[in-house]
Design a protein around this motif. Structure first.
Motif, PDB file in Angstrom:
ATOM      1  N   ASP A 243       0.804  -1.397   0.256  1.00 30.78           N
ATOM      2  CA  ASP A 243      -0.625   0.167  -0.125  1.00 30.78           C
ATOM      3  C   ASP A 243       0.682   1.069  -0.259  1.00 30.78           C
ATOM      4  O   ASP A 243       1.636   1.324   0.363  1.00 30.78           O
ATOM      5  CB  ASP A 243      -0.820  -0.539   1.210  1.00 30.78           C
ATOM      6  N   LEU A 244       0.300   2.531  -0.156  1.00 24.98           N
ATOM      7  CA  LEU A 244       1.222   3.907   0.033  1.00 24.98           C
ATOM      8  C   LEU A 244       2.101   4.138   0.738  1.00 24.98           C
ATOM      9  O   LEU A 244       2.767   3.854   0.757  1.00 24.98           O
ATOM     10  CB  LEU A 244       0.079   4.531  -0.145  1.00 24.98           C
ATOM     11  N   VAL A 245       0.986   4.129   1.750  1.00 24.45           N
ATOM     12  CA  VAL A 245       1.682   4.136   3.110  1.00 24.45           C
ATOM     13  C   VAL A 245       3.051   3.309   3.480  1.00 24.45           C
ATOM     14  O   VAL A 245       4.008   4.131   3.409  1.00 24.45           O
ATOM     15  CB  VAL A 245       1.217   4.115   4.480  1.00 24.45           C
TER      16      VAL A 245
ATOM     17  N   LEU B  68       6.070   4.290   0.888  1.00 22.29           N
ATOM     18  CA  LEU B  68       6.296   5.580   1.117  1.00 22.29           C
ATOM     19  C   LEU B  68       7.025   5.457   2.380  1.00 22.29           C
ATOM     20  O   LEU B  68       8.765   5.614   2.423  1.00 22.29           O
ATOM     21  CB  LEU B  68       5.817   6.631   1.556  1.00 22.29           C
TER      22      LEU B  68
ATOM     23  N   ALA C  19       4.538   9.186   6.972  1.00 25.81           N
ATOM     24  CA  ALA C  19       4.758   8.280   5.052  1.00 25.81           C
ATOM     25  C   ALA C  19       3.284   8.820   5.447  1.00 25.81           C
ATOM     26  O   ALA C  19       2.709   8.572   4.087  1.00 25.81           O
ATOM     27  CB  ALA C  19       5.005   6.784   5.443  1.00 25.81           C
ATOM     28  N   GLU C  20       2.941   8.841   6.798  1.00 23.19           N
ATOM     29  CA  GLU C  20       0.915   8.245   6.538  1.00 23.19           C
ATOM     30  C   GLU C  20       0.364  10.071   6.542  1.00 23.19           C
ATOM     31  O   GLU C  20      -0.480   9.864   5.277  1.00 23.19           O
ATOM     32  CB  GLU C  20       1.136   8.373   7.770  1.00 23.19           C
TER      33      GLU C  20
ATOM     34  N   ALA D  62       0.779  10.017   2.728  1.00 23.74           N
ATOM     35  CA  ALA D  62       0.007   8.875   1.504  1.00 23.74           C
ATOM     36  C   ALA D  62      -1.239  10.008   1.328  1.00 23.74           C
ATOM     37  O   ALA D  62      -1.986   9.744   0.175  1.00 23.74           O
ATOM     38  CB  ALA D  62      -0.054   7.550   2.463  1.00 23.74           C
ATOM     39  N   GLU D  63      -1.806  10.461   2.570  1.00 25.13           N
ATOM     40  CA  GLU D  63      -3.151  11.486   2.275  1.00 25.13           C
ATOM     41  C   GLU D  63      -3.272  12.049   1.284  1.00 25.13           C
ATOM     42  O   GLU D  63      -4.268  12.622   0.866  1.00 25.13           O
ATOM     43  CB  GLU D  63      -3.155  12.038   3.830  1.00 25.13           C
TER      44      GLU D  63
ATOM     45  N   ARG E 261      -3.096  10.847  -1.817  1.00 27.46           N
ATOM     46  CA  ARG E 261      -4.609   9.646  -2.172  1.00 27.46           C
ATOM     47  C   ARG E 261      -4.829   9.777  -3.554  1.00 27.46           C
ATOM     48  O   ARG E 261      -5.151   8.885  -4.125  1.00 27.46           O
ATOM     49  CB  ARG E 261      -5.019  10.391  -0.949  1.00 27.46           C
TER      50      ARG E 261
ATOM     51  N   VAL F 184       3.200   9.548  -7.512  1.00 21.14           N
ATOM     52  CA  VAL F 184       3.842   8.276  -6.652  1.00 21.14           C
ATOM     53  C   VAL F 184       5.052   8.130  -6.516  1.00 21.14           C
ATOM     54  O   VAL F 184       6.272   8.031  -5.947  1.00 21.14           O
ATOM     55  CB  VAL F 184       2.986   7.436  -6.604  1.00 21.14           C
TER      56      VAL F 184
END
Length: 261
Positions: free
Chosen positions: A2-4, A7, A15-16, A19-20, A23, A30
């Motif tokens: 996943d994206l998090v 990253l 990272a969190e 990622a937001e 999105r 990305v």
């Protein structure tokens, strides 16, 4: 993955949060971030003092540590003041000063002879030598933006009229560039980072030119590293200005004041 996780694996500390922001980004954006390109270049904007400013790839990203410089400029500006932002980059610093003064955040009082009701904000002039930065600044700055070396393109009519001259010039010593994070040294122009042997090459030039532009009682504000404060203050005094070193946990700004008479 996943994206998090992608990253985080790429070394992104926040990272969190990133990622937001990413999105709704496409895969190419990305991939650019995962490859180490600054998040602001990928998004096309940088957040500074609660606002978003346009920033393009290859342009210096405004740092939150410059908020001290802006706070000091806002405190010394007033409606109708003439403000010059040298080495402006995206123009975020000068634009933030203009926004604060126009919203009534300025703590400075206008000269007794001025009519603040007729001038709801500052007269802002911004300069940068890099064409890509100038293109961004012209989208961010509520004022005139010039391309050129420091004060060279400023209108001569501003001489002796500038109430606040602010600058966040490059101040990393040349020998330390190689130790900077890859995100900065590989994606931002060397000229926006390299301040010469001791990091103060451009800052000294700004101190030298300031007296020719400042109005009586005007303020020069230049950002630097904490350990550079005493040396830059000495340079400011060499050119006839009274110097003060301001600092907080993240940044240092040297102020030079031109006598009122």
């Amino acid at each position: 993955m996943d994206l998090v996780a992608r990253l985080r694996a790429a070394g992104c500390v926040f990272a969190e949060e990133e990622a937001e922001l990413l999105r709704d980004a496409d895969e190419s954006q990305v991939a650019r971030r995962v490859a180490g390109e600054p998040l602001e270049h990928v998004l096309g904007w940088a957040a500074f003092r609660g606002r978003r400013f346009v920033v393009a790839p290859g342009v210096f990203v405004p740092r939150h540590r410059s908020e001290l410089l802006v706070d000091l400029a806002v405190a010394r500006a007033f409606p109708g003041a003439v403000v010059v932002d040298l080495c402006c980059g995206t123009g975020a610093l000068g634009a933030a000063v203009a926004g604060a003064v126009s919203s009534g955040d300025s703590k400075a009082s206008p000269p007794a002879s001025s009519d603040s009701s007729a001038t709801p904000s500052i007269e802002l002039h911004a300069v940068d030598a890099d064409p890509a930065a100038v293109a961004c600044a012209r989208r961010n700055v509520p004022g005139a933006v010039y391309e050129g070396d420091l004060d060279a393109p400023l209108p001569p009519s501003l001489r002796g009229r500038v109430d606040v001259l602010l600058a966040s010039p490059p101040y990393v010593p040349t020998a330390e560039i190689a130790r900077m994070p890859p995100e900065a040294r590989e994606h931002e122009p060397l000229g926006t980072l390299d301040g010469g042997p001791d990091g103060l090459a451009l800052a000294r030039r700004i101190a030298a030119l300031a007296p020719g532009w400042l109005a009586p009682g005007g303020a020069l504000l230049v950002e630097c590293a904490t350990h550079q404060g005493p040396d830059l203050a000495a340079a400011v005094r060499d050119y006839g200005l009274a110097a003060t070193v301001h600092g907080d946990d993240d940044a240092t700004t040297v102020e030079g004041r031109w006598p009122t008479h």
